[in-house]
Write a protein that holds these residues in place. Structure first.
Motif, PDB file in Angstrom:
ATOM      1  N   GLU A 139      10.760 -17.832  17.504  1.00  0.00           N
ATOM      2  CA  GLU A 139      11.058 -16.398  17.608  1.00  0.00           C
ATOM      3  C   GLU A 139      10.889 -15.739  16.236  1.00  0.00           C
ATOM      4  O   GLU A 139      10.333 -14.641  16.115  1.00  0.00           O
ATOM      5  CB  GLU A 139      12.495 -16.193  18.114  1.00  0.00           C
ATOM      6  N   PHE A 140      11.378 -16.422  15.183  1.00  0.00           N
ATOM      7  CA  PHE A 140      11.227 -15.916  13.822  1.00  0.00           C
ATOM      8  C   PHE A 140       9.745 -15.800  13.468  1.00  0.00           C
ATOM      9  O   PHE A 140       9.288 -14.759  12.978  1.00  0.00           O
ATOM     10  CB  PHE A 140      11.922 -16.826  12.804  1.00  0.00           C
ATOM     11  N   ASP A 141       8.993 -16.885  13.705  1.00  0.00           N
ATOM     12  CA  ASP A 141       7.575 -16.902  13.340  1.00  0.00           C
ATOM     13  C   ASP A 141       6.803 -15.777  14.022  1.00  0.00           C
ATOM     14  O   ASP A 141       5.963 -15.121  13.401  1.00  0.00           O
ATOM     15  CB  ASP A 141       6.950 -18.255  13.692  1.00  0.00           C
ATOM     16  N   THR A 142       7.075 -15.555  15.307  1.00  0.00           N
ATOM     17  CA  THR A 142       6.392 -14.496  16.055  1.00  0.00           C
ATOM     18  C   THR A 142       6.714 -13.122  15.474  1.00  0.00           C
ATOM     19  O   THR A 142       5.814 -12.294  15.276  1.00  0.00           O
ATOM     20  CB  THR A 142       6.779 -14.559  17.548  1.00  0.00           C
ATOM     21  N   ALA A 143       7.995 -12.881  15.202  1.00  0.00           N
ATOM     22  CA  ALA A 143       8.399 -11.589  14.632  1.00  0.00           C
ATOM     23  C   ALA A 143       7.818 -11.398  13.235  1.00  0.00           C
ATOM     24  O   ALA A 143       7.327 -10.312  12.897  1.00  0.00           O
ATOM     25  CB  ALA A 143       9.923 -11.489  14.595  1.00  0.00           C
ATOM     26  N   TYR A 144       7.855 -12.440  12.414  1.00  0.00           N
ATOM     27  CA  TYR A 144       7.324 -12.358  11.056  1.00  0.00           C
ATOM     28  C   TYR A 144       5.826 -12.052  11.088  1.00  0.00           C
ATOM     29  O   TYR A 144       5.348 -11.174  10.352  1.00  0.00           O
ATOM     30  CB  TYR A 144       7.592 -13.666  10.297  1.00  0.00           C
ATOM     31  N   ALA A 145       5.084 -12.755  11.946  1.00  0.00           N
ATOM     32  CA  ALA A 145       3.633 -12.536  12.038  1.00  0.00           C
ATOM     33  C   ALA A 145       3.335 -11.098  12.455  1.00  0.00           C
ATOM     34  O   ALA A 145       2.452 -10.437  11.877  1.00  0.00           O
ATOM     35  CB  ALA A 145       3.011 -13.525  13.017  1.00  0.00           C
ATOM     36  N   ALA A 146       4.060 -10.586  13.436  1.00  0.00           N
ATOM     37  CA  ALA A 146       3.843  -9.205  13.890  1.00  0.00           C
ATOM     38  C   ALA A 146       4.175  -8.211  12.775  1.00  0.00           C
ATOM     39  O   ALA A 146       3.433  -7.237  12.561  1.00  0.00           O
ATOM     40  CB  ALA A 146       4.696  -8.924  15.124  1.00  0.00           C
ATOM     41  N   ASP A 147       5.270  -8.458  12.070  1.00  0.00           N
ATOM     42  CA  ASP A 147       5.653  -7.581  10.956  1.00  0.00           C
ATOM     43  C   ASP A 147       4.607  -7.593   9.853  1.00  0.00           C
ATOM     44  O   ASP A 147       4.327  -6.561   9.232  1.00  0.00           O
ATOM     45  CB  ASP A 147       7.011  -7.991  10.374  1.00  0.00           C
ATOM     46  N   GLN A 148       4.023  -8.756   9.591  1.00  0.00           N
ATOM     47  CA  GLN A 148       3.021  -8.869   8.541  1.00  0.00           C
ATOM     48  C   GLN A 148       1.751  -8.102   8.882  1.00  0.00           C
ATOM     49  O   GLN A 148       1.164  -7.436   8.024  1.00  0.00           O
ATOM     50  CB  GLN A 148       2.692 -10.344   8.254  1.00  0.00           C
ATOM     51  N   VAL A 149       1.341  -8.177  10.133  1.00  0.00           N
ATOM     52  CA  VAL A 149       0.161  -7.418  10.561  1.00  0.00           C
ATOM     53  C   VAL A 149       0.434  -5.924  10.397  1.00  0.00           C
ATOM     54  O   VAL A 149      -0.361  -5.191   9.788  1.00  0.00           O
ATOM     55  CB  VAL A 149      -0.241  -7.764  12.014  1.00  0.00           C
ATOM     56  N   ALA A 150       1.561  -5.469  10.920  1.00  0.00           N
ATOM     57  CA  ALA A 150       1.891  -4.037  10.838  1.00  0.00           C
ATOM     58  C   ALA A 150       2.026  -3.577   9.388  1.00  0.00           C
ATOM     59  O   ALA A 150       1.500  -2.517   9.015  1.00  0.00           O
ATOM     60  CB  ALA A 150       3.183  -3.755  11.611  1.00  0.00           C
ATOM     61  N   ALA A 151       2.715  -4.347   8.563  1.00  0.00           N
ATOM     62  CA  ALA A 151       2.931  -3.957   7.165  1.00  0.00           C
ATOM     63  C   ALA A 151       1.617  -3.898   6.393  1.00  0.00           C
ATOM     64  O   ALA A 151       1.395  -2.976   5.600  1.00  0.00           O
ATOM     65  CB  ALA A 151       3.896  -4.931   6.491  1.00  0.00           C
ATOM     66  N   HIS A 152       0.742  -4.860   6.635  1.00  0.00           N
ATOM     67  CA  HIS A 152      -0.531  -4.864   5.912  1.00  0.00           C
ATOM     68  C   HIS A 152      -1.479  -3.771   6.424  1.00  0.00           C
ATOM     69  O   HIS A 152      -2.261  -3.222   5.643  1.00  0.00           O
ATOM     70  CB  HIS A 152      -1.167  -6.256   5.953  1.00  0.00           C
ATOM     71  N   GLU A 153      -1.396  -3.437   7.709  1.00  0.00           N
ATOM     72  CA  GLU A 153      -2.193  -2.307   8.211  1.00  0.00           C
ATOM     73  C   GLU A 153      -1.746  -1.014   7.541  1.00  0.00           C
ATOM     74  O   GLU A 153      -2.581  -0.214   7.102  1.00  0.00           O
ATOM     75  CB  GLU A 153      -2.053  -2.200   9.735  1.00  0.00           C
ATOM     76  N   GLN A 154      -0.443  -0.814   7.465  1.00  0.00           N
ATOM     77  CA  GLN A 154       0.087   0.397   6.830  1.00  0.00           C
ATOM     78  C   GLN A 154      -0.262   0.437   5.345  1.00  0.00           C
ATOM     79  O   GLN A 154      -0.657   1.484   4.817  1.00  0.00           O
ATOM     80  CB  GLN A 154       1.596   0.469   7.011  1.00  0.00           C
ATOM     81  N   ALA A 155      -0.124  -0.696   4.668  1.00  0.00           N
ATOM     82  CA  ALA A 155      -0.421  -0.749   3.234  1.00  0.00           C
ATOM     83  C   ALA A 155      -1.902  -0.477   2.976  1.00  0.00           C
ATOM     84  O   ALA A 155      -2.255   0.273   2.058  1.00  0.00           O
ATOM     85  CB  ALA A 155      -0.021  -2.106   2.660  1.00  0.00           C
ATOM     86  N   LEU A 156      -2.759  -1.060   3.792  1.00  0.00           N
ATOM     87  CA  LEU A 156      -4.197  -0.846   3.619  1.00  0.00           C
ATOM     88  C   LEU A 156      -4.551   0.619   3.816  1.00  0.00           C
ATOM     89  O   LEU A 156      -5.310   1.197   3.029  1.00  0.00           O
ATOM     90  CB  LEU A 156      -4.983  -1.732   4.585  1.00  0.00           C
ATOM     91  N   GLN A 157      -3.980   1.249   4.842  1.00  0.00           N
ATOM     92  CA  GLN A 157      -4.248   2.669   5.083  1.00  0.00           C
ATOM     93  C   GLN A 157      -3.776   3.517   3.902  1.00  0.00           C
ATOM     94  O   GLN A 157      -4.480   4.417   3.443  1.00  0.00           O
ATOM     95  CB  GLN A 157      -3.563   3.133   6.371  1.00  0.00           C
ATOM     96  N   LEU A 158      -2.582   3.225   3.388  1.00  0.00           N
ATOM     97  CA  LEU A 158      -2.043   3.946   2.231  1.00  0.00           C
ATOM     98  C   LEU A 158      -2.983   3.818   1.032  1.00  0.00           C
ATOM     99  O   LEU A 158      -3.310   4.807   0.381  1.00  0.00           O
ATOM    100  CB  LEU A 158      -0.660   3.402   1.865  1.00  0.00           C
ATOM    101  N   LEU A 159      -3.414   2.602   0.730  1.00  0.00           N
ATOM    102  CA  LEU A 159      -4.283   2.373  -0.424  1.00  0.00           C
ATOM    103  C   LEU A 159      -5.632   3.067  -0.255  1.00  0.00           C
ATOM    104  O   LEU A 159      -6.145   3.670  -1.202  1.00  0.00           O
ATOM    105  CB  LEU A 159      -4.482   0.869  -0.646  1.00  0.00           C
ATOM    106  N   GLN A 160      -6.188   2.990   0.938  1.00  0.00           N
ATOM    107  CA  GLN A 160      -7.481   3.642   1.170  1.00  0.00           C
ATOM    108  C   GLN A 160      -7.360   5.165   1.051  1.00  0.00           C
ATOM    109  O   GLN A 160      -8.211   5.804   0.439  1.00  0.00           O
ATOM    110  CB  GLN A 160      -8.029   3.252   2.547  1.00  0.00           C
ATOM    111  N   ASP A 161      -6.291   5.722   1.623  1.00  0.00           N
ATOM    112  CA  ASP A 161      -6.095   7.173   1.551  1.00  0.00           C
ATOM    113  C   ASP A 161      -5.883   7.629   0.115  1.00  0.00           C
ATOM    114  O   ASP A 161      -6.487   8.601  -0.338  1.00  0.00           O
ATOM    115  CB  ASP A 161      -4.898   7.606   2.408  1.00  0.00           C
TER     116      ASP A 161
END
Length: 195
Positions: A140-162
């Motif tokens: 359960e931890f691994d699944t939540a962590y993986a999902a959080d990592q995808v979302a966090a890196h998508e947001q970070a990438l968008q911020l950096l590109q913008d």
């Protein structure tokens, strides 16, 4: 000569302070008092312009710092609580990469004039995700962590590109542009996590 200087200083102060488009005749008083007042108005205008210029940079620096802080905190949890070897390995890489990113951000921000101090305070959403991870165990931890990592890196990438495309502080734009490929690579790694 004094009239030209006074007129130039007045025009500059109006431009910086955002005066209305209504035109008024230039000041013709050449006394020391008038010149002194216009110089202090110009200094105040420059201070306001400098503050306005760093506002976007400050917000960007705070957002990146909070993103790094979330990555480090959640990845430390994953290194300790992760069930899979892949999650633990990824977490160790994220701790190292985001610690390095934080150090580079601080160096870049402190060299600005005026200096920017990144605030790593987590957003309410980041804090909620971190709290949820603290309560999760095993797969359960691994699944939540993986999902959080995808979302966090998508947001970070968008911020950096913008910010890299339209940011208001050249040094931070360069930081954003330089970091974006690393974050894109982390995003791909996060998408490949198998909890």
């Amino acid at each position: 000569m004094k009239r030209s200087i006074v007129a130039l200083m007045t025009a500059t102060a109006c431009l910086v302070a955002g005066c209305s488009q209504k035109t008024e005749p230039a000041a013709t008083n050449t006394s020391t008092e008038a010149t002194s007042m216009n110089a202090s108005e110009m200094t105040a205008g420059n201070d306001q312009a400098a503050a306005a210029a760093t506002t976007g940079g400050q917000v960007f620096a705070n957002t990146v710092a909070a993103s790094d802080a979330f990555e480090i905190a959640s990845s430390k949890l994953a290194a300790d609580n992760g069930a899979s070897a892949g999650v633990k390995k990824f977490a160790t890489q994220m701790i190292s990469a985001h610690t390095e990113s934080t150090a580079k951000l601080k160096t870049t921000a402190s060299a600005l004039s005026p200096a920017v101090t990144p605030d790593p305070t987590l957003s309410a959403d980041q804090q909620a995700k971190l709290d949820a991870l603290k309560a999760a165990k095993g797969s359960e931890f691994d699944t939540a962590y993986a999902a959080d990592q995808v979302a966090a890196h998508e947001q970070a990438l968008q911020l950096l590109q913008d910010y890299g495309a339209s940011g208001d502080v050249p040094e931070l734009k360069q930081f954003a542009t330089g970091l974006a490929p690393k974050v894109a690579a982390h995003l791909n790694m996060a998408k490949g996590l198998k909890p």
